[in-house]
Design a protein around this motif. Structure first.
Motif, PDB file in Angstrom:
ATOM      1  N   ASN A  44      -7.694  -7.353  -9.039  1.00  0.00           N
ATOM      2  CA  ASN A  44      -6.332  -7.199  -8.543  1.00  0.00           C
ATOM      3  C   ASN A  44      -5.433  -8.095  -9.387  1.00  0.00           C
ATOM      4  N   TYR A  45      -4.134  -7.793  -9.363  1.00  0.00           N
ATOM      5  CA  TYR A  45      -3.185  -8.560 -10.180  1.00  0.00           C
ATOM      6  C   TYR A  45      -3.309 -10.065  -9.903  1.00  0.00           C
ATOM      7  N   LYS A  46      -3.546 -10.400  -8.627  1.00  0.00           N
ATOM      8  CA  LYS A  46      -3.677 -11.821  -8.255  1.00  0.00           C
ATOM      9  C   LYS A  46      -4.867 -12.480  -8.960  1.00  0.00           C
ATOM     10  N   GLY A 161      -0.602   1.322 -11.581  1.00  0.00           N
ATOM     11  CA  GLY A 161      -1.333   0.156 -11.064  1.00  0.00           C
ATOM     12  C   GLY A 161      -2.281   0.513  -9.930  1.00  0.00           C
ATOM     13  N   GLY A 162      -3.041  -0.497  -9.501  1.00  0.00           N
ATOM     14  CA  GLY A 162      -4.067  -0.292  -8.476  1.00  0.00           C
ATOM     15  C   GLY A 162      -3.487   0.166  -7.150  1.00  0.00           C
ATOM     16  N   VAL A 163      -2.496  -0.550  -6.629  1.00  0.00           N
ATOM     17  CA  VAL A 163      -1.914  -0.164  -5.337  1.00  0.00           C
ATOM     18  C   VAL A 163      -1.243   1.201  -5.482  1.00  0.00           C
ATOM     19  N   MET A 181       7.178   6.062 -10.887  1.00  0.00           N
ATOM     20  CA  MET A 181       7.911   5.383 -11.969  1.00  0.00           C
ATOM     21  C   MET A 181       6.920   4.534 -12.752  1.00  0.00           C
ATOM     22  N   SER A 182       6.851   4.784 -14.057  1.00  0.00           N
ATOM     23  CA  SER A 182       5.853   4.073 -14.860  1.00  0.00           C
ATOM     24  C   SER A 182       6.427   3.638 -16.196  1.00  0.00           C
ATOM     25  N   GLY A 183       5.898   2.526 -16.707  1.00  0.00           N
ATOM     26  CA  GLY A 183       6.246   2.075 -18.052  1.00  0.00           C
ATOM     27  C   GLY A 183       5.304   2.651 -19.094  1.00  0.00           C
ATOM     28  N   LYS A 184       4.391   3.557 -18.680  1.00  0.00           N
ATOM     29  CA  LYS A 184       3.413   4.099 -19.629  1.00  0.00           C
ATOM     30  C   LYS A 184       3.646   5.600 -19.831  1.00  0.00           C
ATOM     31  N   GLY A 246       5.084  -6.355  -4.068  1.00  0.00           N
ATOM     32  CA  GLY A 246       4.649  -6.800  -5.389  1.00  0.00           C
ATOM     33  C   GLY A 246       5.691  -7.584  -6.153  1.00  0.00           C
ATOM     34  N   ASN A 247       5.201  -8.317  -7.137  1.00  0.00           N
ATOM     35  CA  ASN A 247       6.103  -9.063  -8.023  1.00  0.00           C
ATOM     36  C   ASN A 247       5.649  -8.948  -9.476  1.00  0.00           C
ATOM     37  N   ALA A 248       5.024  -7.784  -9.826  1.00  0.00           N
ATOM     38  CA  ALA A 248       4.539  -7.616 -11.200  1.00  0.00           C
ATOM     39  C   ALA A 248       5.685  -7.698 -12.205  1.00  0.00           C
ATOM     40  N   GLY A 249       6.918  -7.431 -11.753  1.00  0.00           N
ATOM     41  CA  GLY A 249       8.063  -7.472 -12.671  1.00  0.00           C
ATOM     42  C   GLY A 249       9.038  -8.598 -12.362  1.00  0.00           C
ATOM     43  N   GLY A 250       8.750  -9.416 -11.376  1.00  0.00           N
ATOM     44  CA  GLY A 250       9.641 -10.538 -11.068  1.00  0.00           C
ATOM     45  C   GLY A 250       9.681 -10.820  -9.579  1.00  0.00           C
ATOM     46  N   GLY A 269       8.581  -6.021   4.368  1.00  0.00           N
ATOM     47  CA  GLY A 269       7.659  -6.848   3.594  1.00  0.00           C
ATOM     48  C   GLY A 269       6.226  -6.533   3.995  1.00  0.00           C
ATOM     49  N   ILE A 270       5.359  -6.464   2.989  1.00  0.00           N
ATOM     50  CA  ILE A 270       3.954  -6.123   3.252  1.00  0.00           C
ATOM     51  C   ILE A 270       3.083  -7.296   2.831  1.00  0.00           C
ATOM     52  N   ASN A 271       2.285  -7.791   3.761  1.00  0.00           N
ATOM     53  CA  ASN A 271       1.301  -8.832   3.439  1.00  0.00           C
ATOM     54  C   ASN A 271      -0.076  -8.305   3.831  1.00  0.00           C
ATOM     55  N   ALA A 316      -1.502  -8.201 -18.751  1.00  0.00           N
ATOM     56  CA  ALA A 316      -0.540  -7.661 -19.717  1.00  0.00           C
ATOM     57  C   ALA A 316       0.084  -6.349 -19.225  1.00  0.00           C
ATOM     58  N   GLY A 317      -0.264  -5.908 -17.999  1.00  0.00           N
ATOM     59  CA  GLY A 317       0.278  -4.647 -17.457  1.00  0.00           C
ATOM     60  C   GLY A 317      -0.286  -3.433 -18.163  1.00  0.00           C
ATOM     61  N   LYS A 318      -1.472  -3.583 -18.811  1.00  0.00           N
ATOM     62  CA  LYS A 318      -2.014  -2.475 -19.613  1.00  0.00           C
ATOM     63  C   LYS A 318      -3.192  -1.776 -18.941  1.00  0.00           C
ATOM     64  N   SER A 319      -3.582  -2.206 -17.758  1.00  0.00           N
ATOM     65  CA  SER A 319      -4.715  -1.530 -17.123  1.00  0.00           C
ATOM     66  C   SER A 319      -4.202  -0.320 -16.356  1.00  0.00           C
ATOM     67  N   LYS A 320      -5.123   0.472 -15.851  1.00  0.00           N
ATOM     68  CA  LYS A 320      -4.740   1.717 -15.186  1.00  0.00           C
ATOM     69  C   LYS A 320      -5.659   1.926 -13.990  1.00  0.00           C
TER      70      LYS A 320
HETATM   71  N1  LIG Z   1       1.802  -8.530  -0.694  1.00  0.00           N
HETATM   72  C1  LIG Z   1       0.496  -8.285  -0.753  1.00  0.00           C
HETATM   73  O1  LIG Z   1      -0.256  -8.515   0.188  1.00  0.00           O
HETATM   74  C2  LIG Z   1      -0.057  -7.673  -2.009  1.00  0.00           C
HETATM   75  C3  LIG Z   1      -1.262  -6.966  -1.988  1.00  0.00           C
HETATM   76  C4  LIG Z   1      -1.699  -6.343  -3.181  1.00  0.00           C
HETATM   77  C5  LIG Z   1      -0.941  -6.464  -4.333  1.00  0.00           C
HETATM   78  N2  LIG Z   1       0.179  -7.214  -4.304  1.00  0.00           N
HETATM   79  C6  LIG Z   1       1.029  -7.332  -5.502  1.00  0.00           C
HETATM   80  O2  LIG Z   1       1.462  -6.018  -5.829  1.00  0.00           O
HETATM   81  C7  LIG Z   1       1.628  -5.897  -7.237  1.00  0.00           C
HETATM   82  C8  LIG Z   1       0.783  -4.743  -7.758  1.00  0.00           C
HETATM   83  O3  LIG Z   1      -0.594  -5.051  -7.563  1.00  0.00           O
HETATM   84  P1  LIG Z   1      -1.720  -4.191  -8.301  1.00  0.00           P
HETATM   85  O4  LIG Z   1      -3.022  -4.772  -7.921  1.00  0.00           O
HETATM   86  O5  LIG Z   1      -1.434  -2.752  -8.106  1.00  0.00           O
HETATM   87  O6  LIG Z   1      -1.384  -4.589  -9.808  1.00  0.00           O
HETATM   88  P2  LIG Z   1      -1.743  -3.814 -11.155  1.00  0.00           P
HETATM   89  O7  LIG Z   1      -2.907  -2.939 -10.970  1.00  0.00           O
HETATM   90  O8  LIG Z   1      -1.759  -4.856 -12.199  1.00  0.00           O
HETATM   91  O9  LIG Z   1      -0.467  -2.861 -11.355  1.00  0.00           O
HETATM   92  C9  LIG Z   1       0.829  -3.350 -11.543  1.00  0.00           C
HETATM   93  C10 LIG Z   1       1.626  -2.257 -12.271  1.00  0.00           C
HETATM   94  O10 LIG Z   1       2.981  -2.694 -12.330  1.00  0.00           O
HETATM   95  C11 LIG Z   1       3.564  -2.263 -13.562  1.00  0.00           C
HETATM   96  N3  LIG Z   1       4.022  -3.453 -14.283  1.00  0.00           N
HETATM   97  C12 LIG Z   1       3.267  -4.426 -14.848  1.00  0.00           C
HETATM   98  N4  LIG Z   1       4.030  -5.368 -15.434  1.00  0.00           N
HETATM   99  C13 LIG Z   1       5.310  -4.994 -15.208  1.00  0.00           C
HETATM  100  C14 LIG Z   1       6.585  -5.552 -15.559  1.00  0.00           C
HETATM  101  N5  LIG Z   1       6.674  -6.692 -16.245  1.00  0.00           N
HETATM  102  N6  LIG Z   1       7.693  -4.898 -15.156  1.00  0.00           N
HETATM  103  C15 LIG Z   1       7.607  -3.765 -14.466  1.00  0.00           C
HETATM  104  N7  LIG Z   1       6.433  -3.164 -14.112  1.00  0.00           N
HETATM  105  C16 LIG Z   1       5.312  -3.780 -14.475  1.00  0.00           C
HETATM  106  C17 LIG Z   1       2.485  -1.517 -14.350  1.00  0.00           C
HETATM  107  O11 LIG Z   1       2.591  -0.129 -14.018  1.00  0.00           O
HETATM  108  P3  LIG Z   1       3.348   0.939 -14.984  1.00  0.00           P
HETATM  109  O12 LIG Z   1       2.971   0.556 -16.399  1.00  0.00           O
HETATM  110  O13 LIG Z   1       2.798   2.256 -14.569  1.00  0.00           O
HETATM  111  O14 LIG Z   1       4.818   0.790 -14.730  1.00  0.00           O
HETATM  112  C18 LIG Z   1       1.213  -2.041 -13.725  1.00  0.00           C
HETATM  113  O15 LIG Z   1       0.154  -1.130 -13.854  1.00  0.00           O
HETATM  114  C19 LIG Z   1       1.251  -7.266  -7.821  1.00  0.00           C
HETATM  115  O16 LIG Z   1       2.424  -8.034  -7.947  1.00  0.00           O
HETATM  116  C20 LIG Z   1       0.349  -7.847  -6.741  1.00  0.00           C
HETATM  117  O17 LIG Z   1       0.308  -9.251  -6.788  1.00  0.00           O
HETATM  118  C21 LIG Z   1       0.636  -7.821  -3.186  1.00  0.00           C
END
Ligand SMILES: NC(=O)c1ccc[n+]([C@@H]2O[C@H](COP(=O)([O-])OP(=O)(O)OC[C@H]3O[C@@H](n4cnc5c(N)ncnc54)[C@H](OP(=O)(O)O)[C@@H]3O)[C@@H](O)[C@H]2O)c1
Length: 329
Positions: A44-46, A161-163, A181-184, A246-250, A269-271, A316-320
């Motif tokens: 996971n991103y974390k 991304g995973g979620v 919406m995707s950056g890829k 999420g905060n993958a972008g800020g 908000g989702i936790n 690096a935001g490069k996984s799928k």
């Molecule tokens: N609140 C909670 O309980 C909870 C639970 C799970 C996850 N999260 C958070 O949710 C987010 C997503 O988690 P994940 O596991 O799905 O992560 P992930 O698999 O890494 O996917 C994140 C996606 O966000 C996009 N991205 C990455 N860097 C970016 C940037 N700088 N600006 C804009 N878009 C960007 C990319 O998708 P594209 O290239 O397709 O745009 C990437 O595949 C993370 O921030 C994670 O910490 C929070």
């Protein structure tokens, strides 16, 4: 039970975090009353942030990373679990302040473990993982806030991304029209195969917006935060519901109250680290009415030796999709 096994451990020396695959024994794991032979974990991103020592996620070292796992109970001092039970664990500090799922064995508190819902295999539950749980929890809370498939189209950001991949799968199966919406740009077909009806390019973080822009979506599942979430608040239809996790972008959120008071939008908000009664309710839905149908396409299954490489790709935001680690490899 004293045989050595493989663990992916993070170490910190003078602020620099290093990763090592080590041979360890059960007595070096964090304490707990249930021992699990880990079948699968995931990235996971974390985990990716933790593996670089970012955001102060891990504060005690060494630490086995991995915020989720599925596996089979081999020993339990708690009457709720017996050897042979198939369980999943995520949250409660797993992989953060307690050794996590990136090892062949885990020792956890029984209060954190949940029996895998009927109909899901160990691999299904790991592919869904905390990411799919977050998608399911978002959908559940959005529907409790009035969203349904005839409300209008749903935007899913960070779509590869995973979620997001699991969210697209669940939403489309449930009859929602999904805009991804995707950056890829190369992943348009992949996202359409998961169920997106439309794929749009990620908006630039430099863009400037009015308090209200053209109302487009009835719901949004946002992985990204920052400027994208700011934009989403401005483009929701009246009564639109946003699930923000999420905060993958800020981490900042700049917006105005105008969409809230003129369009009545809702920002939820989702936790995912939710209480066990909510987990049980949402996982049951995930195993039944929300059940994703593209788990094979979403999962990339790797071994522990490849973990470090995939952690870097994720950061690096490069996984799928979902990166699942088969701990028997
Ligand atoms: N609140 C909670 O309980 C909870 C639970 C799970 C996850 N999260 C958070 O949710 C987010 C997503 O988690 P994940 O596991 O799905 O992560 P992930 O698999 O890494 O996917 C994140 C996606 O966000 C996009 N991205 C990455 N860097 C970016 C940037 N700088 N600006 C804009 N878009 C960007 C990319 O998708 P594209 O290239 O397709 O745009 C990437 O595949 C993370 O921030 C994670 O910490 C929070």
């Amino acid at each position: 039970m004293n045989a050595p096994f493989k663990a992916f451990r993070l170490h910190s020396l003078d602020g620099a975090v290093t990763r090592k695959i080590e041979s360890i024994q059960l007595d070096s794991l964090s304490p707990g009353n249930v021992i699990i032979k880990v079948a699968y974990s995931s990235i996971n991103y974390k985990d990716a942030l933790a593996s670089k020592g970012l955001n102060n996620i891990v504060r005690e070292w060494p630490r086995i990373s991995g915020i989720d796992l599925t596996g089979i109970v081999v020993e339990s001092l708690d009457s709720r679990f017996s050897p042979g039970d198939q369980v999943l664990v995520n949250g409660y500090g797993l992989g953060v302040d307690h050794d996590g799922g990136h090892a062949q064995y885990a020792r956890v508190n029984a209060d954190w473990a949940m029996k895998i819902p009927q109909g899901l295999t160990l691999l299904d539950a790991a592919t869904i993982g905390v990411a799919g749980y977050t998608a399911g929890l978002s959908l559940d809370l959005m529907e409790l806030n009035g969203l349904n498939p005839i409300s209008g189209p749903i935007l899913v950001t960070g779509a590869t991304g995973g979620v997001a991949t699991i969210a697209i799968d669940m939403l489309s199966k449930r009859g929602y029209q999904v805009t991804a919406m995707s950056g890829k740009p190369n992943e348009v077909e992949y996202l359409k195969n998961l169920g997106a009806t439309e794929v749009i390019a990620r908006i630039s973080s430099e863009s400037k917006f009015k308090p209200l822009e053209k109302a487009q979506w009835a719901g949004a599942i946002d992985s990204v935060g920052g400027s994208i979430l700011s934009w989403i608040t401005r483009v929701m239809q009246p009564g639109g519901v946003i699930a923000a996790f999420g905060n993958a972008g800020g981490a900042e959120l700049e917006t105005t109250v105008i969409p809230f008071i003129l369009r009545g939008i809702r920002l939820i908000g989702i936790n995912a680290n939710s209480p066990m009664n909510i987990r049980e309710k949402v996982w049951k839905k995930i195993a039944n009415e929300y059940r994703p149908t593209h788990l094979k396409e979403i999962a990339s299954i790797i071994g522990i030796e490849e973990l470090s490489h995939y952690l870097d790709l994720t950061l690096a935001g490069k996984s799928k999709g979902r990166i699942v680690i088969d701990m028997s490899r």
